[in-house]
Design an enzyme around this catalytic site. Structure first.
Site, PDB file in Angstrom:
ATOM      1  N   LYS A 107       0.804  -1.221   0.000  1.00 54.31           N
ATOM      2  CA  LYS A 107       0.000   0.000   0.000  1.00 54.31           C
ATOM      3  C   LYS A 107       0.841   1.277   0.000  1.00 54.31           C
ATOM      4  O   LYS A 107       0.384   2.330  -0.452  1.00 54.31           O
ATOM      5  CB  LYS A 107      -0.944   0.003   1.199  1.00 54.31           C
ATOM      6  N   SER A 140       0.649 -10.017  -0.635  1.00 51.21           N
ATOM      7  CA  SER A 140       0.500  -8.564  -0.595  1.00 51.21           C
ATOM      8  C   SER A 140       0.777  -7.909   0.747  1.00 51.21           C
ATOM      9  O   SER A 140       0.992  -6.696   0.809  1.00 51.21           O
ATOM     10  CB  SER A 140      -0.913  -8.182  -1.049  1.00 51.21           C
TER      11      SER A 140
END
Length: 414
Positions: free
Chosen positions: A53, A307
């Site tokens: 992110k 992720s």
């Protein structure tokens, strides 16, 4: 594809060079042998803020004008996006106001504060993310600041796409890339870049079964708001896919796989036990999807984007429980014990198999607790042991109801 001209992930990677880690692309022997292919893990769990992110957040904030930076930025997030924004604020010396739901775990609040330091202010508001988002948008407008969305912005998408740039720089002959899908920023950004470089590459998206916002959008030919979602896979559980990410994902995703939350839990435990990898639920989605596309990946070079690794250790008991339920190794029953001497002893000695284990036992009645209905949790060594267990209960005349399959009863009693 018109959006290609709005996304330049190569330029974004240059912008991010001094901020992010070029995370490793690791060959995984056990997964490769299991699925008869070459499986590589893109380790974004090793990123600076333990998730990808940061890429999108920094890419957007770093391109704001001096005037916008002087006024500051706002975001709404209970997790990885908040940490990416916080880190970016400290790095770029701009004020950040981060809205989080009141129910956000202290661990996530502390992590966000650690990355942002005195450049950020955290405001806890509302019981849900939607309440939190509403307050954040109002605050942004009143204070003339810039809102940093978690996925639905071209600069965010472009930044997340740098994951795809790094993958193809290191493994240009990749056949299939598997990416988690929440709002669609990562899959859109990485997908656009990789398809542009190699149109033959396949991009598989993965959503949690309980939050299929992109799947529903594809079925509806446009984003729709889901009334209820399962928030367990918190990094990929959104009620509505992005207005910008949806048309991109529609173009670049070759397949969208739904994975049960229990399967995600099993994958988290295996990654930890076998590879010493701490993956958060959203981070494990891509690896969890391998079972659901096993025939398509045989003989291929496959990259699973892991992720993120922001997994609170306090969740591990819940993760183990959901895994056992999914693997059919744990079952809950309401057993009505008859009013006769030795009924409980008979159950333990004659109903339970040699490898069965009672993990929970409590009489439901508040009076006369020595008999009547009881909640019984039983853990099996093998899923095949289940049929023998219920056969013995029936043969010995124990009245029972399995509540694993009754969601209302399960949530109420367990």
């Amino acid at each position: 594809m018109d959006f290609e001209n709005k996304l330049d992930s190569v330029a974004a990677l240059e912008r991010l060079q001094s901020v992010i880690k070029h995370t490793p692309l690791e060959y995984n022997t056990s997964l490769s042998e299991k699925y008869s292919c070459e499986v590589y893990l893109k380790r974004e769990d090793l990123q600076v803020v333990r998730s990808y992110k940061l890429r999108g957040a920094y890419n957007m904030i770093s391109q704001l004008s001096e005037e916008s930076l002087s006024k500051g930025v706002v975001c709404a997030s209970a997790g990885n996006h908040a940490q990416g924004v916080a880190f970016s604020c400290k790095k770029l010396n701009t004020r950040g106001v981060i809205f989080m739901p009141e129910i956000t775990p202290k661990q996530k609040i502390n992590q966000t504060r650690m990355f942002g330091g005195n450049m950020i202010e955290i405001i806890l508001v509302g019981d849900t993310f939607d309440d939190c988002l509403k307050e954040a948008l109002t605050y942004t407008e009143v204070n003339k600041m810039t809102f940093i969305p978690p996925f639905d912005n071209y600069k965010i998408i472009e930044g997340q796409g740098t994951v795809g740039v790094e993958i193809l720089e290191e493994l240009p002959d990749t056949d299939i890339v598997i990416v988690p899908v929440g709002g669609g920023g990562l899959s859109a950004g990485a997908g656009v870049y990789m398809k542009k470089v190699n149109p033959a590459i396949k991009v598989f998206g993965v959503e949690p079964e309980g939050a299929p916002s992109m799947s529903r959008a594809l079925q509806n030919d446009g984003p729709v708001t889901l009334e209820v979602i399962n928030r367990f896979v918190d990094g990929a559980s959104v009620k509505r896919a992005g207005e910008l990410t949806f048309p991109i994902c529609r173009e670049v995703l070759d397949e969208l796989i739904l994975v049960p939350e229990g399967k995600v839990c099993t994958t988290i435990l295996k990654l930890y036990n076998e590879d010493a990898i701490v993956a958060e639920p959203a981070g494990a989605l891509s690896v969890a999807a391998l079972d659901f596309c096993a025939d398509q990946i045989k003989g291929k070079k496959v990259v699973c984007v892991l992720s993120g690794g922001n997994n609170d250790i306090e969740r591990m008991q819940e993760i183990k429980e959901l895994s056992l339920l999914y693997e059919k190794l744990k079952h809950y029953f309401v057993v009505n014990f008859p009013q006769r001497p030795g009924a409980l002893k008979l159950f333990v000695n004659k109903v339970l198999g040699p490898d069965d284990d009672i993990t929970r036992f409590e009489f439901i009645k508040k009076i006369q607790k020595e008999y009547g209905p009881a909640l019984v949790g039983i853990e099996l060594k093998s899923a095949d042991d289940y049929s023998g267990l219920v056969e013995r209960m029936e043969a010995l005349k124990f009245d029972y109801k399995e509540i694993n399959r009754d969601l209302t009863l399960f949530e109420y009693l367990v």
